[in-house]
Design an enzyme around this catalytic site. Structure first.
Site, PDB file in Angstrom:
ATOM      1  N   GLU A 120      35.363  49.045  24.182  1.00 25.82           N
ATOM      2  CA  GLU A 120      35.278  47.919  25.153  1.00 25.82           C
ATOM      3  C   GLU A 120      36.550  47.038  25.035  1.00 25.82           C
ATOM      4  OE1 GLU A 120      30.299  47.617  25.942  1.00 25.82           O
ATOM      5  OE2 GLU A 120      31.304  46.355  24.310  1.00 25.82           O
ATOM      6  N   GLU A 154      19.292  41.040  24.234  1.00 28.51           N
ATOM      7  CA  GLU A 154      20.066  41.383  25.411  1.00 28.51           C
ATOM      8  C   GLU A 154      19.275  41.930  26.479  1.00 28.51           C
ATOM      9  OE1 GLU A 154      23.516  43.272  24.498  1.00 28.51           O
ATOM     10  OE2 GLU A 154      24.396  43.401  26.295  1.00 28.51           O
ATOM     11  N   ASP A 190      22.709  51.679  24.250  1.00 32.40           N
ATOM     12  CA  ASP A 190      23.035  50.248  24.005  1.00 32.40           C
ATOM     13  C   ASP A 190      21.867  49.399  23.860  1.00 32.40           C
ATOM     14  OD1 ASP A 190      24.227  48.085  23.481  1.00 32.40           O
ATOM     15  OD2 ASP A 190      25.010  47.780  25.350  1.00 32.40           O
TER      16      ASP A 190
HETATM   17  O1  GCW Z   1      25.347  45.744  24.068  1.00 33.29           O
HETATM   18  C1  GCW Z   1      26.846  45.609  24.277  1.00 33.29           C
HETATM   19  C2  GCW Z   1      26.951  44.304  24.554  1.00 33.29           C
HETATM   20  C3  GCW Z   1      28.208  43.773  24.216  1.00 33.29           C
HETATM   21  C4  GCW Z   1      28.598  43.867  22.744  1.00 33.29           C
HETATM   22  C5  GCW Z   1      28.495  45.616  22.681  1.00 33.29           C
HETATM   23  C6  GCW Z   1      28.758  45.840  20.965  1.00 33.29           C
HETATM   24  C7  GCW Z   1      29.944  42.609  21.028  1.00 33.29           C
HETATM   25  O2  GCW Z   1      26.940  44.190  25.852  1.00 33.29           O
HETATM   26  O3  GCW Z   1      28.189  42.184  24.476  1.00 33.29           O
HETATM   27  O4  GCW Z   1      29.737  43.251  22.287  1.00 33.29           O
HETATM   28  O5  GCW Z   1      27.309  45.826  22.855  1.00 33.29           O
HETATM   29  O6  GCW Z   1      27.936  46.188  20.521  1.00 33.29           O
HETATM   30  O7  GCW Z   1      30.066  46.028  20.484  1.00 33.29           O
END
Ligand code: GCW
Length: 756
Positions: A336, A438, A410
């Site tokens: 990311e 989340e 995720d």
């Molecule tokens: O779930 C995603 C989240 C991000 C997070 C990423 C990760 C810290 O939306 O906010 O970043 O995973 O785990 O690195």
């Protein structure tokens, strides 16, 4: 003294005689009221001294009622506990504080047993009495403890014994739990030691106080006032964590700011470490891979560059000078948009090893995350971590662990376990769960995550035949000790990490029930085979009440709660249909992201004919990343568990489900069932009014009302959207969505909390 203006003073003097008369008349009434209040407080017994706002978590220590308190007093007539080290002092203080709260009085402290009912705490080294008992503590190892009913010099006593001070503190918390959950103290013979060595909270806290995916206020780390002001909350944080065995805290976000590694911030981190140390908690930091450029003035962060390597070695030396027991680095690299070794055509192993080499002389470790969403678009995002990391097995240095999320996408309400578990036998694997919700309704939805955690831990990877559960992979027992020695102890490193849900809200976690997710995470990290139901029951008893009429329905409600979320958000293996970026609410229609593989339509792939992501051999073949028995099961549309159907298969809307319904009817049925569950949770809670304090009752009731509204929103928006794709009627008896699809599509929440 209150400063009065002349005018006000004159007025007060003018009415003084009148006030005097009033006071004289009112005095007897006041006395009466006061006496009544005292009497009521005594009779009520359990009345808290201050309102219950959740701050005390599961360590409330409110007065226990008559009978059991009597029995507990008889078993704690005096406390014999050393108090020479900070950890010993913490254990002794916790026992005195808790027993005062629970039983009304602190037991006297003593040095010798001269009557029944002594509580004797310590190690063979710290307590001559424990040494004399010659208890068999060899098997409990570091951090473990025994709690045992014994006879000392003819007197009945209870001992909490360990090999190290931290073991006695853990034992003290366990002993208190027995009282808090109304257990007998006779014939005790408990033996506990943690199955995992690293039991970590990962804070996604930024230096400006914002928390990525935080729903409980701002960061509790008051960086600006540190190191000079040590908020008492830091000690309470440490106590709460120690009470569930958590022994490490990664202070800053994995999307790291290099400034965390500058002297200014290291001094602050050192101050926190100073508070946590007595409670057995080590401090870790997320390290930004490009820090040598950003704060080191170098031109590169290439892990094979000698200057870069030297810079990290110097940085490690500096950190250990400030924090001698520093745990190590957590790293999110090449994911990311984060920098990493691949920016220099180096592998994750080369990046991790470079940091590991810098920390090794100090006994530190590197926890390297496998959550890698690189910038190139993969054919299936679910496959990426496995593809990148399996070839690196055996290439990581001994003080590196790879941290893997429970599932390959995720932190969804439900995911099959991550296929990396068991696929890297030479590499210690840390299991990462998200405690903050989340994707499960933020702070307001009641979703107890114990069953989700347990489902992952109990999942069979088949890595070494049947019974190779994720728990056994993570605790290292599947491989024995032969693959790796570690820097902290002489055997394989093992660990579990939870993304914290802690913030500045008075109740710490954003809601009363979200505290249970922090709690169950810690207890499962200590013992990954523990039952999430039993843990929920402990938590309810400690947090609210021992009244069976409260405990049973609340535990039942908690145990069903996560499944309700799965139903109203993402039934049957659907995933990642949350609104873009902030992830608040449904947006299955969303195709607007920067990258296709970050949008809901990528994941559900619904069209006129069917829905689901084909990960079987005819699709992305992600199923092949699982061991053969599972690859076959998951890959076969007839055998795949229905809860993963649309995760692994694209099927037609009229696909026949085991219930006899068509897939579409089943989806509508499940969305609706989820909403019904929430209605039932509300009714259950309503029936418990008066059984706990009014404040916490009211907040939970209000949040459940929000949850019902949002569950309905999820159901209606999802049905409206999928119906717009398939054109099918709703099954008979099911209400249509409250609004047309464009209503849901137009909703916008630019300030939803927790943005990344
Ligand atoms: O779930 C995603 C989240 C991000 C997070 C990423 C990760 C810290 O939306 O906010 O970043 O995973 O785990 O690195």
């Amino acid at each position: 003294m209150l400063a009065l203006t002349t005018k006000t003073r004159d007025r007060v003097f003018a009415i003084a005689p009148f006030l005097n008369t009033c006071i004289r008349r009112l005095l007897p009434i006041c006395r009466c009221i006061a006496a009544g209040a005292v009497l009521m407080a005594v009779v009520a017994g359990a009345r808290p001294a201050h309102a219950e706002d959740g701050y005390d978590l599961w360590l409330r220590y409110r007065p226990l009622s008559g009978e059991s308190a009597q029995a507990y007093r008889a078993s704690t007539t005096r406390l014999i506990a050393p108090a020479t080290s900070p950890t010993q002092i913490a254990a002794r203080h916790e026992l005195l504080h808790a027993l005062t709260g629970l039983l009304g009085n602190a037991p006297p402290t003593a040095d010798a047993v001269d009557g029944d009912g002594a509580l004797v705490v310590g190690t063979a080294a710290s307590s001559p009495l424990i040494a004399r008992l010659k208890l068999d503590t060899a098997k409990i190892g570091r951090e473990g403890y025994l709690i045992r009913s014994v006879v000392i010099d003819g007197h009945a006593a209870t001992v909490i014994a360990a090999n190290d001070d931290i073991g006695t503190l853990y034992g003290a918390f366990h002993f208190l739990r027995l009282l808090q959950t109304n257990q007998p103290l006779q014939h005790l013979d408990l033996r506990e030691s943690p199955r995992l060595k690293l039991r970590l909270l990962d804070h996604w806290d930024d230096l400006d106080g914002h928390i990525e995916r935080g729903y409980a206020g701002a960061s509790i780390w008051d960086w600006h006032k540190l190191p000079d002001w040590l908020d008492p909350r830091y000690t309470d944080y440490a106590r709460a964590n120690a009470s569930i065995g958590i022994n490490g805290s990664v202070l800053n976000n994995v999307r790291a700011n290099a400034l965390s590694l500058t002297p200014l911030y290291l001094e602050k981190a050192a101050a926190l470490a100073g508070v946590f140390r007595a409670y057995g908690i080590r401090v870790y930091l997320s390290a930004r891979f490009s820090a040598p450029i950003e704060i080191g003035g170098l031109k590169t962060a290439d892990p094979l560059d000698p200057q870069v390597r030297r810079w990290w070695r110097g940085k490690a030396d500096e950190i250990y000078k400030a924090i001698p027991d520093f745990g190590g680095f957590l790293v999110k690299a090449n994911s990311e948009g984060q920098p990493g070794p691949k920016d220099y055509d180096r592998t994750h192993a080369e990046g991790a090893n470079m940091l590991a080499d810098a920390l090794a002389p100090h006994g530190g470790i590197v926890i390297w995350r496998a959550f890698v969403y690189a910038n190139e678009k993969p054919d299936d995002r679910a496959k990426q971590a496995y593809d990148e990391f399996v070839p690196l097995d055996g290439k990581f240095h001994d003080n590196v662990l790879v941290q893997i999320k429970n599932g390959a996408i995720d932190f969804q309400p439900r995911e099959p376990f991550h296929p990396l578990f068991g696929a890297m036998p030479k590499t210690p694997q840390v299991l990462e769960f998200q405690i903050t919700k989340e994707y499960l309704g933020f702070a307001t939805h009641l979703a107890y995550l114990g069953p989700l955690y347990e489902e992952t831990l109990a999942a069979d990877t088949f890595a070494r035949g049947k019974g190779s559960t994720v728990a056994k992979v993570v605790d290292g027992s599947l491989y024995g000790d032969k693959h790796s020695k570690d820097a902290l102890t002489k055997s394989r490193l093992t660990g579990m990490a939870g993304v914290a849900n802690i913030g500045t809200d008075r109740n710490w976690s954003g809601s009363q029930f979200d505290q249970a997710n922090w709690y169950v995470f810690g207890r499962l990290a200590w013992n990954p085979s523990a039952s999430s139901r039993a843990i929920a029951e402990d938590w309810v008893r400690m947090t609210f009440s021992n009244d069976a009429a409260f405990v049973t329905p609340v535990v039942d409600m908690m145990m069903r709660s996560r499944e309700a979320v799965v139903d109203y958000m993402t039934p049957l293996g659907l995933h990642h249909l949350m609104a873009h970026d902030h992830h608040y609410g449904p947006a299955p229609w969303d195709a607007s992201g920067k990258r296709a593989d970050w949008t809901p339509v990528y994941y559900h792939r619904a069209d006129r004919n069917g829905i689901g992501f084909d990960r079987s051999a005819t699709g992305s073949n992600a199923v092949a990343q699982y061991m053969p028995p599972l690859a076959q099961e998951f890959g076969d549309v007839k055998r795949v568990p229905e809860q993963y159907l649309l995760w692994f298969h694209h099927v037609s809307w009229d696909h026949r489900m085991s219930s006899g319904r068509s897939l579409w009817d089943e989806m509508v049925y499940r969305y609706t069932r989820g909403v019904e569950q929430v209605k039932q949770m509300r009714a259950t809670w309503h029936g418990l009014d008066g059984k706990i304090d009014a404040d916490r009752y009211a907040q939970v009731a209000a949040f459940l009302a929000i949850q019902e509204k949002e569950a309905q929103w999820w159901r209606d928006a999802s049905i409206a959207y999928f119906q717009s794709i398939n054109g099918l009627p709703l099954p008979a008896g099911f209400a249509p969505p409250a609004h047309p699809l464009d209503y849901y599509e137009a909703l916008s929440f630019p300030y939803a909390p927790g943005h990344g």
